[in-house]
Design a protein around this motif. Structure first.
Motif, mmCIF file in Angstrom:
data_model
loop_
_atom_site.group_PDB
_atom_site.id
_atom_site.type_symbol
_atom_site.label_atom_id
_atom_site.label_comp_id
_atom_site.label_asym_id
_atom_site.label_seq_id
_atom_site.Cartn_x
_atom_site.Cartn_y
_atom_site.Cartn_z
ATOM 1 N N GLY A 39 0.832 -1.204 0.000
ATOM 2 C CA GLY A 39 0.000 0.000 0.000
ATOM 3 C C GLY A 39 0.855 1.238 0.000
ATOM 4 N N SER B 90 -0.996 4.913 4.187
ATOM 5 C CA SER B 90 -2.250 4.149 4.138
ATOM 6 C C SER B 90 -2.578 3.453 5.462
ATOM 7 C CB SER B 90 -2.229 3.144 2.983
ATOM 8 O OG SER B 90 -1.115 2.300 3.058
ATOM 9 N N ASP C 281 -5.241 0.994 1.342
ATOM 10 C CA ASP C 281 -5.169 2.370 0.877
ATOM 11 C C ASP C 281 -6.179 3.178 1.685
ATOM 12 O OD1 ASP C 281 -4.430 4.608 -0.554
ATOM 13 O OD2 ASP C 281 -5.523 4.070 -2.369
ATOM 14 N N VAL D 212 -8.304 -2.638 0.617
ATOM 15 C CA VAL D 212 -8.987 -2.436 -0.658
ATOM 16 C C VAL D 212 -9.129 -3.761 -1.414
ATOM 17 C CG1 VAL D 212 -8.772 -1.317 -2.928
ATOM 18 C CG2 VAL D 212 -8.273 -0.025 -0.842
ATOM 19 N N GLU D 213 -8.093 -4.589 -1.315
ATOM 20 C CA GLU D 213 -8.144 -5.891 -1.995
ATOM 21 C C GLU D 213 -7.272 -6.874 -1.232
ATOM 22 O OE1 GLU D 213 -7.591 -5.716 -6.232
ATOM 23 O OE2 GLU D 213 -7.579 -7.900 -6.448
ATOM 24 N N GLU E 210 -9.049 -4.422 -8.301
ATOM 25 C CA GLU E 210 -9.392 -3.050 -7.910
ATOM 26 C C GLU E 210 -8.483 -2.043 -8.633
ATOM 27 O OE1 GLU E 210 -11.808 -1.945 -5.985
ATOM 28 O OE2 GLU E 210 -12.551 -3.985 -5.616
ATOM 29 N N ARG F 212 -7.467 0.868 -7.833
ATOM 30 C CA ARG F 212 -6.454 1.504 -6.977
ATOM 31 C C ARG F 212 -5.240 0.596 -6.793
ATOM 32 N NH1 ARG F 212 -8.747 3.818 -1.447
ATOM 33 N NH2 ARG F 212 -10.571 2.521 -1.861
ATOM 34 N N PHE F 213 -5.489 -0.718 -6.693
ATOM 35 C CA PHE F 213 -4.399 -1.678 -6.546
ATOM 36 C C PHE F 213 -3.609 -1.762 -7.852
ATOM 37 C CE2 PHE F 213 -3.310 -6.417 -5.557
ATOM 38 C CZ PHE F 213 -2.071 -6.052 -5.082
#
Ligand code: ADP
Ligand code: MG
Length: 269
Positions: free
Chosen positions: A50, A54, A240, A245-246, A258, A260-261
């Motif tokens: 991350g 985060s 994050d 998030v994942e 995702e 963002r990932f």
């Protein structure tokens, strides 16, 4: 004391080494962790990825009780950290643990930081012997034997009498790992253990971590070393903005779902 709520149940089967539920952490107005769940099974390696800020370090520090929770719960080896469950007027209540009990819980966990924080005036051997002697009250001879064993394990059996300043960054970080192992923890937490190292020294530290994983140590590693995550992780967690998030097996590194990932991976790969 607060009343125990529904979190006080044990799942069937193998008990997780770490179980974080709905973890929140705020520093004043700054809400850093916003409901993090994390389950780490014994003998597995979890890699947390991350961006900076985060909340990765905060999560590790909470697990090791270097910070206190704002909300949610964390269990280590089935035991709630920081609290014990007591019967009070027919209700199950949480009572804050005293310092001794907290120390006993913390002794189950070894932690390695980005900065090695070795005692500069002590040799590698003395650094590793320190906690077994002063915290566990082990005799000098037994502590020495243990320290030699752990330093040998991290490949420094020939550097016992060197001072930190006489060792490379990679060697110093391996002393720090040996120092944590000498307390015979059940779980090892690594917070960016290679981030402060020159690139050519990263491999020797990751090598020690890989061996530790192969030996069955339960590990949670915050790292940007994607290759290590791909090879060694059983579980990958991407954080994050204070949430997970994942998460999934190491396969998610090559097939993130995702956005963002995906963005994050594009920046670190
Ligand atoms: P990461 O390890 O993912 O980079 P951290 O957990 O270190 O993130 O930090 C998350 C956020 O919490 C950052 O904004 C950081 O500045 C803040 N923070 C961390 N520790 C403290 C603290 N002791 N006091 C105030 N803010 C903190
Ligand atoms: Mg950090």
């Amino acid at each position: 004391m607060t009343e125990v709520n529904g979190a006080e149940q044990t799942a069937g089967g193998t008990r997780p080494a770490i179980e974080a539920r709905g973890v929140h952490k705020a520093f004043g107005q700054l809400h850093v962790l916003k409901g993090v769940d994390l389950t780490v099974m014994p003998g597995t390696v979890t890699v947390i990825l991350g961006p900076s800020g985060s909340g990765k370090s905060t999560l590790l520090r909470l697990i090791n009780q270097l910070e206190t929770l704002t909300g949610g719960s964390i269990r280590v080896d089935g035991e709630l950290i920081g609290y014990k469950v007591v019967e009070h007027r027919g209700k199950r209540m949480l009572q804050t643990l005293d310092d001794r009990a907290v120390a006993a819980q913390r002794a189950k966990i070894g932690m390695v930081f980005q900065r090695f924080n070795l005692f500069p005036h002590m040799t590698a051997l003395e650094n590793v012997m320190e906690a077994p002697v002063h915290v566990k009250h082990l005799g000098k001879a037994a502590a020495r034997e243990l320290a030699v064993k752990e330093l040998t394990r991290v490949g420094l059996g020939d550097r016992l009498d060197h001072y930190p300043a006489q060792l490379s960054g990679g060697q110093q970080q391996r002393v720090a790992i040996a120092r944590a192992l000498a307390m015979q923890p059940e779980i090892m937490l690594f917070d960016e253990p290679t981030s402060a190292l020159d690139p050519e020294l990263v491999g020797e530290v990751l090598g020690v971590m890989r061996e530790l994983a192969q030996a069955g140590m339960t590990m949670v590693c915050v790292t940007h070393e994607i290759g290590f995550a791909r090879e060694v992780a059983d579980q990958v967690v991407f954080m994050d903005g204070g949430v997970v998030v994942e998460q999934g097996g190491p396969g998610i590194i090559d097939h993130p779902s995702e956005p963002r990932f995906r963005d994050f991976l594009q920046h670190v790969l």
